[in-house]
Design an enzyme around this catalytic site. Structure first.
Site, mmCIF file in Angstrom:
data_model
loop_
_atom_site.group_PDB
_atom_site.id
_atom_site.type_symbol
_atom_site.label_atom_id
_atom_site.label_comp_id
_atom_site.label_asym_id
_atom_site.label_seq_id
_atom_site.Cartn_x
_atom_site.Cartn_y
_atom_site.Cartn_z
ATOM 1 C CG HIS B 170 2.667 -1.829 2.405
ATOM 2 N ND1 HIS B 170 4.032 -1.718 2.293
ATOM 3 C CD2 HIS B 170 2.150 -1.174 1.343
ATOM 4 C CE1 HIS B 170 4.307 -1.020 1.210
ATOM 5 N NE2 HIS B 170 3.193 -0.679 0.623
ATOM 6 C CG HIS B 408 7.918 -3.234 0.547
ATOM 7 N ND1 HIS B 408 6.868 -3.780 -0.139
ATOM 8 C CD2 HIS B 408 7.991 -1.955 0.148
ATOM 9 C CE1 HIS B 408 6.348 -2.871 -0.933
ATOM 10 N NE2 HIS B 408 7.000 -1.743 -0.778
#
Lengths: 740, 694
Positions: B170, B408
């Site tokens: 991420h 994401h």
């Protein structure tokens, strides 16, 4: 029954030779370490050669030659093809160490044991793990878990823990329990009662002064030399202990605002430091912390200049300076050349920070008293000129034709045969026939390269004397055209160029230093010219132990703390090994082995074990008592079978048989004294016994340091006349134990 | 197996422990059906873990915190922080410094390094009143000392909880945590992305399948466009806007995605020399400070960036200049400005937005996920006008583009990730309620044939599950020399460490654990002037076994009582007792002491011989009486039945007890067990102490 464990040393027992051991666990063969030394003597590897093809995995402990030096050679020549496991720094710094070794060697000899390519390909199948990562092996090694743990000593240094069925085999060599500037201490002490511990006896007879005192002496002697207008040479390893030394110097220079220049000179100096900068998570807590707080990377060196060739050093104006140069053995590399230059001046200092490898120049100079003069071989690589060049080109042509001929004829098996039979040409003959051999037109005379001194190879220089020591066998042969050269070297070098350019951004990440690059890209035919000379050693020679290994006393106390069920001793002089063996037999455990090379010892634990399921019914009636990390209870159970057929323990249907009460706990007399005192009872030690109150005495009989290791059953004798106090004290004593 | 109960207080660690050790509870304290203030509580077998400790960016002060009131912070063993983003880490200083929490905190090296910079900046920037401040700079510094670091894949064990982390992809240093308590594994993904980008690796797929997967659902069922398409749209929008003389505002969070965007922009500018006179500003001194971190932890990034790093520092941007504040900004022509915060709540990005929003030449590119309740979320829907910071309204003429670069996972990634892992239980967190609901439905259809539980609890709503973990013990050492058959008994010490059990003989305890056993030998001297024979005589009346010892070494008369205690006639005035401590021996010795004291006090009495020789029969009768009396006291209604059996009835349940064999027959299992145990114990108590202990 326990897991079967066998240990076979392949090299490095009862002496200080490189480390290499075969550990097989239920038939899965681990090669732990694959070392070589600075002599690169293939005879060391004979035992390895015999077993190389059966090895299933290689574990590397430290990024230095003694622990991984033979990996490229073994992969290429001995048929070793197993996956290799190491930590990221061991992989990276090990790779750089091997580059440095190769480049140093290549500069002074026709080094053909392995090439840069071999190094790259050997390191290609290294799986990198992080500390305390439990890596589950698959396939043949199903069920075996390997995990690297912090060892100290070198960056990324590893204590390997191999676990199968809950039994631990621990390989811990060259560990350091002390916290240093660069590294944390080892976590070896956190392992208790492993089934097998393999460790070294290298330092069993050495004891060290305190770190502070040693650091001070180190800096004092350096500063004295510098102030006396002398130069300081520190022969160091490529990427190991040198990092710690640099931190010491860097820190001191910053604190005291010194401006004597410090140079770090290896063929891979700048890439070493670049990579080291990104290994902060492998270093000591204090380094990590300072980075988190101030974002100052400890290896943004302000006082140390990184050099990758000696000519850069020569450009530096005269004046006192410190040079950290590889190799530590003084056998080759920059340290060798600088030593020869500086040794004759009494103002200079050569400071050894580690014990030289056996039978190397460094070891000789560390003798007491140091030799007055040593004979050294100065070797230089010079480009071929004139006749030699012509001969070389002709040879190339011939090879080319031969190749073409062979290619037309050859089937693979023929190639193999020729490889086998042609000993003199050796394996480098394995040339991909699709690659054209070095074309002669590339081989134009090369002028003004990195070596500008030309020595006529035919006339021995007047200074040369009969070769004595150290002795290099110059295996060059001569024919009508001059020196017979091994053309393959150059062919491979040509390949190197392609490979290297391809690999920029791949393995080398383009970080090949110019010096190294100049050697790789240099396709000019060249040869090595050696001459022997005697160097009067007038400079000061000092040896200080900065090896970063635990000393004898600490090793012993660590071993008795770890208290393995079986102990295997390797790597260390015969005396040290014997000494440690005797010590451990007495104080650590009854099973201490120190096998010879090739001797297979079986350290399968004689431990019996079986697994049972604990039924809910049984467990609901068990009341555990907590004791530190442990919880203990007495169980009486009946054996039953579960649906799946495994054993399970059920509550007894008959009244449980009574059993001797067990006192669980370890009582320290001193602690108990404190405890009693806090309860208002007068206590004092007298004559080895604890006198409690007026009459009662407590004694501990039976020394805890008996055979069997660790704590055995304590015997406590309580004596006294009939009185209230007696019962009170007994009450307190019982309160220190758990009665089961 | 799983059920969602009504929100209940978790402040009862003890009651839950005793109630059922096999119950696993997971409660989102934040990020349950929302995005922001991630904080998930988990408890199993008395071990408690908290994942993440964030704040809600749309709220301020206490309102932004997760629902810490629901738990007792002092019971938490381990707190694991996945990455440095505010919604995952920003309430950590508060939790560490202002609550009773005393467990251990872990995060990765890179996360810790950036955490400090980021939160110090957050504290400085957030312009709230003093009483609304959750913590100050000092709290952050203090919290740094408590945070421990963990490397990817490194396995740690705290209090029997084993955990390790995987790359999450991420942001730099982002991790997914796998926790293993007594063999039950829980994976908490935090924010993750399965797509490799310019500098980060994709999230790994763990080697082991977890029993529970707590997974983010930010993007729900949406699908990302391929990366190169998004990048093209992004650069095209910027290129066309500036070529028309407009200005481009990119509101982005200072760290994480911003670095990725800068890498894209820098590369684009390098490839388009015609743009070289258009400035790109990056208004974040914070990001500049974090650069050292990005340069150091290259080992957490992907191969691509590491290779680039070898030649030059890819984070040393050639076409991007830093911008300190709006005062230093010379707004004269087309430019590209990247500024924080990403939600346009306040700060530089808002100031620029207010300046530029009414000009239709300008553009605003929103490059990431925007949280509900922020201006950025509002303008995505392109309203006619917006409210400026000074309260006035202005027309919104600038173009608004939403091109998501946020790392994401989208639906495709989530579903393949879960397909690979095949966790039997999935808990969705970190997603808007609607998105999460859609994702849940879609996953339920996808995993319909697998009996997978998919749950999306709201904040403070507990998910309770039961795991029947089989307890296995390893019998080792002397006790295991022979594997016993069915029906044989095994007696020994059961030693538990963490969640592993071992059974061993007491003598082996020191071999297999750090514990040791001890023997205590006692020697007590008693003044006694009478004849030694008297003691022996008296003892013979009490104890079955009183044997004289051959007095070889001691050369004093001695005898051994009950094979345990040795009595020696030390001198005319003293006798001594020797024995090894053990409750029975202690009792024997006590009785001897009492006897000796009695003798020395009184003149020897005439011995009543008859009393001493009690017949077996009498003994038996007496024992029976005692047993009966005790059973009555325990069960109340005890009658004598036929064949000498006892009939015990409790609450209508009847049990028949055979006094000889101890067999119990009853319809009611519980009663049967109770009677059996009671009878066993009574018998043990009533029967004389056996002579030999085996």
């Amino acid at each position: 029954m326990g897991t079967s464990v066998q240990v076979t040393p392949l090299c490095g027992v009862y002496n200080e030779n490189p480390l290499s051991y075969l550990v097989s666990i239920d038939g899965f063969n681990f090669l732990v370490d694959c070392g070589w030394n600075d002599h690169f003597d293939p005879s060391f590897l004979q035992p390895l050669a015999r077993v190389a093809s059966t090895i299933d995995a290689v574990l590397l402990a430290h990024p230095d030659t003694l622990h991984l030096g033979a990996l490229p050679y073994a992969m290429k020549q001995l048929g070793l093809s197993a996956p290799v496991y190491s930590t990221e720094p061991v992989y990276r710094l090990g790779l750089l160490t091997m580059y440095d070794q190769y480049l140093s060697r290549k500069q002074v000899s026709d080094f053909d044991l392995f090439t840069l390519d071999d190094i790259d390909s050997a390191f290609q199948n290294v799986t990198r793990l992080t500390y305390s990562q439990n890596y589950h092996l698959f396939g043949k090694g199903e069920g075996i878990v390997i995990a690297p743990h912090v060892a100290g000593h070198l960056l990324g240094g590893t204590v390997w823990k191999i676990t199968k069925d809950g039994e631990d085999v621990i390989y811990a060599v060259d560990f350091n329990h002390r916290k240093e500037r660069l590294l944390n201490g080892t976590v070896l002490e956190s392992f208790v009662r492993p089934a097998v511990l393999i460790t070294d006896a290298y330092n069993a007879l050495n004891n060290q002064p305190s770190r502070r005192q040693r650091d001070q002496e180190f800096l004092d002697v350096i500063l004295k030399t510098l102030r006396g207008d002398g130069n300081v040479l520190l022969p160091v390893d490529t990427a190991g202990r040198v990092l710690e030394l640099m931190l010491i110097l860097e820190q001191y220079w910053t604190q005291h605002h010194l401006n004597y220049p410090i140079f770090f000179l290896t063929y891979v100096a700048s890439s070493t430091i670049d990579y080291v900068k990104s290994f902060l998570e492998w270093m000591s807590d204090s380094i990590a912390k300072s980075f988190e707080h101030t974002r100052d990377n400890a290896f943004l060196l302000k006082h140390v200049t990184l050099l990758i060739s000696k000519s850069e050093l020569e450009k530096v104006p005269d004046g006192p300076k410190i040079v950290l140069a590889s190799m530590a053995s003084l056998e080759a590399g920059f340290s060798h050349d600088i030593f020869v230059e500086w040794a004759t001046d009494a103002k200079n200092l050569v400071l050894f920070s580690e014990r030289g490898q056996f039978a190397t120049l460094a070891r000789m100079l560390q003798a007491d008293p140091p030799p007055k003069a040593v004979k050294v071989t100065m070797s230089k690589r010079v480009p071929l000129v004139g006749e030699e060049l012509a001969a070389y080109e002709e040879e190339q042509e011939r090879i080319k034709k031969e190749e073409a001929l062979k290619a037309s004829l050859s089937k693979e098996d023929e190639m193999k045969a020729s490889r086998g039979s042609d000993n003199k040409l050796g394996d480098p003959m394995v040339i991909d026939t699709t690659t054209p051999p070095a074309s002669s037109d590339v081989a134009v005379p090369h002028v003004g390269g990195h070596r500008d001194i030309l020595i006529d190879g035919f006339v021995p220089p007047s200074t040369s004397v009969a070769p004595m020591f150290p002795f290099y066998e110059n295996s060059s042969e001569w024919d009508d055209f001059g020196e017979v050269i091994n053309p393959e070297d150059y062919v491979i070098k040509d390949e190197d160029m392609d490979q290297a350019t391809m690999q920029v951004g791949d393995d080398l990440n383009g970080k090949l230093d110019e010096g190294a690059a100049s050697l790789i890209f240099d396709t000019t035919p060249s040869k090595v010219i050696s001459n022997e000379l005697t160097v009067q050693v007038k400079c000061m020679l000092v040896y200080m132990d900065f090896e970063g290994r635990s000393d004898g006393r600490s090793i012993k106390s660590i071993l008795s703390h770890v208290a393995p069920l079986k102990l295997v001793l390797v790597h260390g002089s015969a005396e040290a090994t014997e000494h440690l063996k005797q010590h451990c037999l007495k104080h650590v455990c009854p099973h201490v082995y120190a096998p010879q090379i090739g001797e297979t010892i079986d350290v399968t634990s004689d431990l019996c074990a079986y697994k049972v399921q604990l039924s809910e019914k049984l467990m609901s009636n068990v009341l555990f008592k907590k004791l530190g990390d442990y919880e203990v209870a007495w169980v009486d159970a009946e054996v039953g079978k579960t649906e799946s057929g495994s054993l399970s323990l059920l509550p007894l249907s008959t009244p449980p048989p009574s059993h001797d009460t067990v006192f669980v706990g370890d009582i320290k007399m001193a602690d108990f004294k404190q405890f009693l005192a806090s309860k208002g009872i007068q206590v004092e030690f007298s004559g080895g016994a604890l006198r409690c109150g007026e009459y009662v005495t407590l004694r501990k009989v039976g020394d805890a340091s008996q055979k069997g290791g660790g704590a055995i059953i304590q015997q406590i004798v309580m004596e006294g006349p009939l009185c209230d106090e007696y019962y009170k004290i007994r009450e307190y004593l019982y309160s220190q134990y758990y009665l089961l | 197996m799983a059920s969602t109960g009504p929100p209940q207080s978790l402040k009862r660690p003890d009651s839950s422990l005793t109630r059922e050790g096999d119950q696993l509870i997971i409660t989102p304290l934040g990020a349950g059906n929302e995005v922001g203030r991630s904080c998930v509580y988990m408890s199993y077998k008395g071990k408690t873990i908290l994942f993440d400790c964030g704040i809600h960016p749309a709220y301020s002060g206490m309102a932004a915190l997760p629902y810490f009131d629901e738990i007792d912070p002092s019971t938490i063993d381990v707190l694991l922080v996945t990455h440095f983003h505010l919604d995952h880490a920003a309430s950590l200083p508060y939790f560490l410094e202002k609550t009773t929490f005393k467990g251990r905190v872990f995060m990765t090296h890179a996360t810790k390094a950036i955490y400090k910079l980021l939160l110090s900046d957050y504290v400085k920037v957030s312009k709230v009143s003093v009483e609304d401040m959750l913590y100050d700079e000092q709290d952050i510094l203090r919290s740094m000392d408590k945070i421990e670091v963990i490397d990817f894949h490194q396995t740690l064990e705290v209090n029997g909880i084993r955990f390790w982390c995987y790359t999450a992809g991420h942001v730099l240093g982002a991790a997914m945590f796998m926790v293993d308590i007594a063999g039950v594994r829980v994976l908490y993904t935090g924010d993750y992305s399965r797509e490799e980008d310019r500098h980060l690796r994709a999230a790994e797929i763990p080697q082991f399948s977890p029993d529970i997967c707590i997974i983010e659902s930010t993007y729900g069922v949406q699908l990302h466009q391929p990366r190169h398409v998004r990048e093209k749209r992004f650069t095209d929008v910027i290129h066309s806007t500036i070529s028309q003389g407009g200005r481009v505002l990119i509101p982005a969070f200072a760290l994480g995605r911003a670095q990725e965007l800068l890498l894209i922009l820098d590369e684009y500018w390098s490839n388009h020399p015609e743009l070289h006179n258009i400035p790109i500003y990056y208004a974040s001194p914070l990001a500049k400070r974090c650069m050292a971190v990005y340069q150091t932890y290259i080992n957490s990034m992907n191969e691509r960036i590491r290779n680039q790093f070898a030649n030059s520092n890819p984070f040393d941007f050639k076409h991007i200049s830093p911008l300190k504040s709006i005062e230093n900004f010379n707004d004269v022509g087309p430019s590209v400005v990247m500024a924080s915060p990403s939600g346009l709540q306040s700060g530089l990005s808002r100031q620029l937005f207010d300046m530029w929003c009414s000009d239709k030449k300008n553009a605003c590119v929103i490059p990431g996920y925007v949280v509900e309740g922020t201006l950025a979320k509002t303008i995505i829907n392109e309203p006619k006008e917006v409210t400026l910071m000074n309260g006035l309204t202005a027309p919104l003429n600038m173009q608004v583009h939403y091109i998501s670069f946020s790392a994401h996972a989208d639906f495709a990634q989530t579903s393949t990730f879960l397909k690979e892992l095949m966790p039997p239980n999935i808990i969705l967190v970190h997603g808007e309620a609607n998105e999460m609901g859609r994702l849940k439905q879609k996953l339920i259809t996808q995993f319909a044939d697998r009996n997978t539980k998919i749950i999306s609890p709201k904040n403070c709503q507990s998910v309770e599950m039961y795991f029947n973990s089989e307890k296995m013990a390893k019998t080792i050492g002397r006790l295991a020399e022979k594997t016993p058959g069915v029906g044989e008994t095994v007696s020994g010490l059961l030693v538990k460490k963490g969640f592993t059990y071992q059974i061993m003989a007491p003598d082996d305890l020191h071999v297999f654990s750090q514990l040791s056993t001890a023997n205590v030998t006692q020697r007590i001297t008693i003044p006694y002037t009478g004849a030694f024979g008297v003691i022996k005589h008296r003892l013979k009346q009490i104890y079955e076994s009183v044997e004289s010892l051959p007095d070889e070494e001691s050369e004093v008369p001695a005898f051994r009582v009950h094979e345990r205690v040795t009595v020696k006639h030390e001198s005319e005035k003293h006798i001594s007792l020797h024995w090894t401590s053990d409750p029975i021996s202690d009792m024997v010795s006590d009785s001897i002491v009492a006897l000796v004291l009695n003798i020395s006090r009184e003149i020897p009495k005439v011995v009543v011989e008859s009393e001493a020789i009690k017949t077996e029969e009498e003994n038996g009768k007496k024992a029976e009486k005692v047993i009966h009396a005790l059973l009555v006291s325990l069960f109340g209604d005890v009658k004598l039945g036929e064949n000498g059996n006892l009939v015990i009835s409790v609450d209508g349940n009847v049990a028949h007890l055979d006094k000889q064999s101890g067999n119990v027959e009853s319809e009611n299992e519980g009663l049967k067990e109770r009677v059996r145990v009671a009878f066993q114990r009574i018998q043990n108590a009533v029967k004389p102490i056996p002579l030999s202990v085996s």
